[in-house]
Design a protein around this motif. Sequence first.
Motif, PDB file in Angstrom:
ATOM      1  N   PHE A   1     -39.517  25.581  26.540  1.00 22.42           N
ATOM      2  CA  PHE A   1     -39.375  24.851  27.789  1.00 22.42           C
ATOM      3  C   PHE A   1     -37.898  24.823  28.174  1.00 22.42           C
ATOM      4  O   PHE A   1     -37.029  24.736  27.300  1.00 22.42           O
ATOM      5  CB  PHE A   1     -39.899  23.418  27.603  1.00 22.42           C
ATOM      6  CG  PHE A   1     -40.570  22.859  28.812  1.00 22.42           C
ATOM      7  CD1 PHE A   1     -41.830  23.283  29.191  1.00 22.42           C
ATOM      8  CD2 PHE A   1     -39.952  21.891  29.590  1.00 22.42           C
ATOM      9  CE1 PHE A   1     -42.469  22.769  30.301  1.00 22.42           C
ATOM     10  CE2 PHE A   1     -40.578  21.367  30.704  1.00 22.42           C
ATOM     11  CZ  PHE A   1     -41.839  21.803  31.058  1.00 22.42           C
ATOM     12  N   PRO A   2     -37.553  24.913  29.462  1.00 21.45           N
ATOM     13  CA  PRO A   2     -36.143  24.878  29.862  1.00 21.45           C
ATOM     14  C   PRO A   2     -35.473  23.568  29.444  1.00 21.45           C
ATOM     15  O   PRO A   2     -36.117  22.529  29.281  1.00 21.45           O
ATOM     16  CB  PRO A   2     -36.202  24.989  31.395  1.00 21.45           C
ATOM     17  CG  PRO A   2     -37.544  25.554  31.694  1.00 21.45           C
ATOM     18  CD  PRO A   2     -38.456  25.062  30.624  1.00 21.45           C
ATOM     19  N   LYS A   3     -34.162  23.617  29.305  1.00 19.59           N
ATOM     20  CA  LYS A   3     -33.392  22.431  28.947  1.00 19.59           C
ATOM     21  C   LYS A   3     -33.289  21.486  30.136  1.00 19.59           C
ATOM     22  O   LYS A   3     -33.307  21.904  31.298  1.00 19.59           O
ATOM     23  CB  LYS A   3     -31.985  22.832  28.489  1.00 19.59           C
ATOM     24  CG  LYS A   3     -31.945  23.804  27.325  1.00 19.59           C
ATOM     25  CD  LYS A   3     -32.517  23.185  26.073  1.00 19.59           C
ATOM     26  CE  LYS A   3     -32.386  24.150  24.885  1.00 19.59           C
ATOM     27  NZ  LYS A   3     -33.047  23.606  23.673  1.00 19.59           N
ATOM     28  N   ARG A   4     -33.161  20.209  29.818  1.00 20.52           N
ATOM     29  CA  ARG A   4     -33.029  19.174  30.839  1.00 20.52           C
ATOM     30  C   ARG A   4     -31.907  19.500  31.818  1.00 20.52           C
ATOM     31  O   ARG A   4     -32.057  19.389  33.042  1.00 20.52           O
ATOM     32  CB  ARG A   4     -32.777  17.832  30.162  1.00 20.52           C
ATOM     33  CG  ARG A   4     -32.440  16.678  31.115  1.00 20.52           C
ATOM     34  CD  ARG A   4     -32.126  15.422  30.318  1.00 20.52           C
ATOM     35  NE  ARG A   4     -31.918  14.270  31.188  1.00 20.52           N
ATOM     36  CZ  ARG A   4     -30.745  13.915  31.697  1.00 20.52           C
ATOM     37  NH1 ARG A   4     -29.657  14.647  31.425  1.00 20.52           N
ATOM     38  NH2 ARG A   4     -30.641  12.855  32.476  1.00 20.52           N
TER      39      ARG A   4
ATOM     40  N   ILE B   1     -32.068  19.919  35.999  1.00 19.76           N
ATOM     41  CA  ILE B   1     -31.278  19.085  36.909  1.00 19.76           C
ATOM     42  C   ILE B   1     -30.413  19.960  37.804  1.00 19.76           C
ATOM     43  O   ILE B   1     -30.336  19.759  39.020  1.00 19.76           O
ATOM     44  CB  ILE B   1     -30.413  18.087  36.115  1.00 19.76           C
ATOM     45  CG1 ILE B   1     -31.305  17.034  35.443  1.00 19.76           C
ATOM     46  CG2 ILE B   1     -29.380  17.408  37.019  1.00 19.76           C
ATOM     47  CD1 ILE B   1     -30.575  16.125  34.490  1.00 19.76           C
ATOM     48  N   ALA B   2     -29.755  20.963  37.209  1.00 23.58           N
ATOM     49  CA  ALA B   2     -28.893  21.863  37.980  1.00 23.58           C
ATOM     50  C   ALA B   2     -29.705  22.639  39.019  1.00 23.58           C
ATOM     51  O   ALA B   2     -29.248  22.843  40.153  1.00 23.58           O
ATOM     52  CB  ALA B   2     -28.166  22.823  37.040  1.00 23.58           C
TER      53      ALA B   2
ATOM     54  N   LEU C   1     -33.424  11.729  41.167  1.00 21.35           N
ATOM     55  CA  LEU C   1     -33.416  13.081  40.620  1.00 21.35           C
ATOM     56  C   LEU C   1     -33.548  13.104  39.096  1.00 21.35           C
ATOM     57  O   LEU C   1     -34.501  13.692  38.557  1.00 21.35           O
ATOM     58  CB  LEU C   1     -32.148  13.812  41.066  1.00 21.35           C
ATOM     59  CG  LEU C   1     -32.153  15.336  40.941  1.00 21.35           C
ATOM     60  CD1 LEU C   1     -31.181  15.942  41.953  1.00 21.35           C
ATOM     61  CD2 LEU C   1     -31.769  15.806  39.555  1.00 21.35           C
ATOM     62  N   GLU C   2     -32.624  12.496  38.400  1.00 20.43           N
ATOM     63  CA  GLU C   2     -32.663  12.576  36.938  1.00 20.43           C
ATOM     64  C   GLU C   2     -33.869  11.856  36.337  1.00 20.43           C
ATOM     65  O   GLU C   2     -34.493  12.392  35.402  1.00 20.43           O
ATOM     66  CB  GLU C   2     -31.346  12.074  36.345  1.00 20.43           C
ATOM     67  CG  GLU C   2     -30.178  12.996  36.672  1.00 20.43           C
ATOM     68  CD  GLU C   2     -28.939  12.724  35.838  1.00 20.43           C
ATOM     69  OE1 GLU C   2     -29.070  12.056  34.783  1.00 20.43           O
ATOM     70  OE2 GLU C   2     -27.852  13.169  36.240  1.00 20.43           O
ATOM     71  N   PRO C   3     -34.250  10.654  36.840  1.00 21.13           N
ATOM     72  CA  PRO C   3     -35.476  10.041  36.306  1.00 21.13           C
ATOM     73  C   PRO C   3     -36.711  10.916  36.486  1.00 21.13           C
ATOM     74  O   PRO C   3     -37.571  10.964  35.596  1.00 21.13           O
ATOM     75  CB  PRO C   3     -35.583   8.733  37.107  1.00 21.13           C
ATOM     76  CG  PRO C   3     -34.174   8.391  37.464  1.00 21.13           C
ATOM     77  CD  PRO C   3     -33.518   9.718  37.726  1.00 21.13           C
ATOM     78  N   CYS C   4     -36.818  11.620  37.630  1.00 19.87           N
ATOM     79  CA  CYS C   4     -37.976  12.492  37.839  1.00 19.87           C
ATOM     80  C   CYS C   4     -38.001  13.634  36.828  1.00 19.87           C
ATOM     81  O   CYS C   4     -39.066  13.979  36.288  1.00 19.87           O
ATOM     82  CB  CYS C   4     -37.977  13.043  39.267  1.00 19.87           C
ATOM     83  SG  CYS C   4     -38.616  11.904  40.511  1.00 19.87           S
ATOM     84  N   ILE C   5     -36.843  14.214  36.556  1.00 20.15           N
ATOM     85  CA  ILE C   5     -36.776  15.292  35.562  1.00 20.15           C
ATOM     86  C   ILE C   5     -37.110  14.750  34.177  1.00 20.15           C
ATOM     87  O   ILE C   5     -37.904  15.351  33.430  1.00 20.15           O
ATOM     88  CB  ILE C   5     -35.382  15.941  35.560  1.00 20.15           C
ATOM     89  CG1 ILE C   5     -35.068  16.601  36.910  1.00 20.15           C
ATOM     90  CG2 ILE C   5     -35.269  16.958  34.424  1.00 20.15           C
ATOM     91  CD1 ILE C   5     -35.934  17.762  37.270  1.00 20.15           C
TER      92      ILE C   5
END
Length: 310
Positions: free
Chosen positions: A84-87, A91-92, A142-146
Amino acid sequence: MAFEVRSYPELSWSISRDKIFRECKRQYYYHYYGSHNGWLDDVPEETKQIYRLKHLTNLYMIFGESIHFIAENSINQWRLLKEFPKREELIASCKKNLNDAFKDSHLRSKWIDRPKKSLMLHEMYYDGLLPEKRTNDIRERLEPCIDNLLKSRTIRDITFTQDSSIIEVEQLNTFYILDDKLYVKLDLLYQDPIGRYVITDWKTGKEDENNQAQTLFYALYFKNQFPNVSLQQLRIRLEYLKDGECTEFEPTEEMLRWAKQQVIDSIEDMRIYIEDDNLNKPKHIDEFYPEPSKKACSSCNYRELCSHKI
């Protein structure tokens, strides 16, 4: 097969079409009839204008689409590579999509020439800037959704076992009810480790009681595709990524009968505004009376054309 230019679009049904129809009939006319053939060179300028406006987007739409795109790509990466891709990568990626939309919105001539291939934010088109409150809201989401995507029940199901089977990811499909075509796209359909089928719907906003009703149309599609699977083997899951909440239910035959009737009634209501059923030729635009409200009109793509806005 050569592309056929039709004078009028087909009459079909989708959740988004029904939503626009119920919100405002004039908006519905512009979106599904007035914009038709607006990509052609030899149509009136007004048709081209309506077609361009149809392709306006906004910050919340771009954000929601970005989260869905991230979820889709991440699940497909897991299917291929079992990783799985990194957090930080996710975000980026989301930030880049938002920034690209903002930059594209400064290139108005490019969007006018190719509105389907370029992006124009509704906020930039009508106001020339991005509202600070809206940008701050998305920045906070943004970050909470990720993070909530990564730790969601659905992702845990898929990545923590080898027994989950992914069936569909963001795949546009059609099926029929009483000879009427319905369009549907599931965010995700998979079979969990104990053999149950799960339809997951990602949500980037807050909980809404209408969301469960919407997902019943997904269950109608599922039953059409898998007629021999008992509804007791199906779960519909709403993953609210903003708050990290998850709701799940098992649809019943009664629920599906209700959903089917809703579709039938909606299509019949749409047909009231058709002059020629064979061609799907609409009645005159004046028959599609606006239903103005402050909230709806301020966010409507076609507000520069409509004299009934508030």
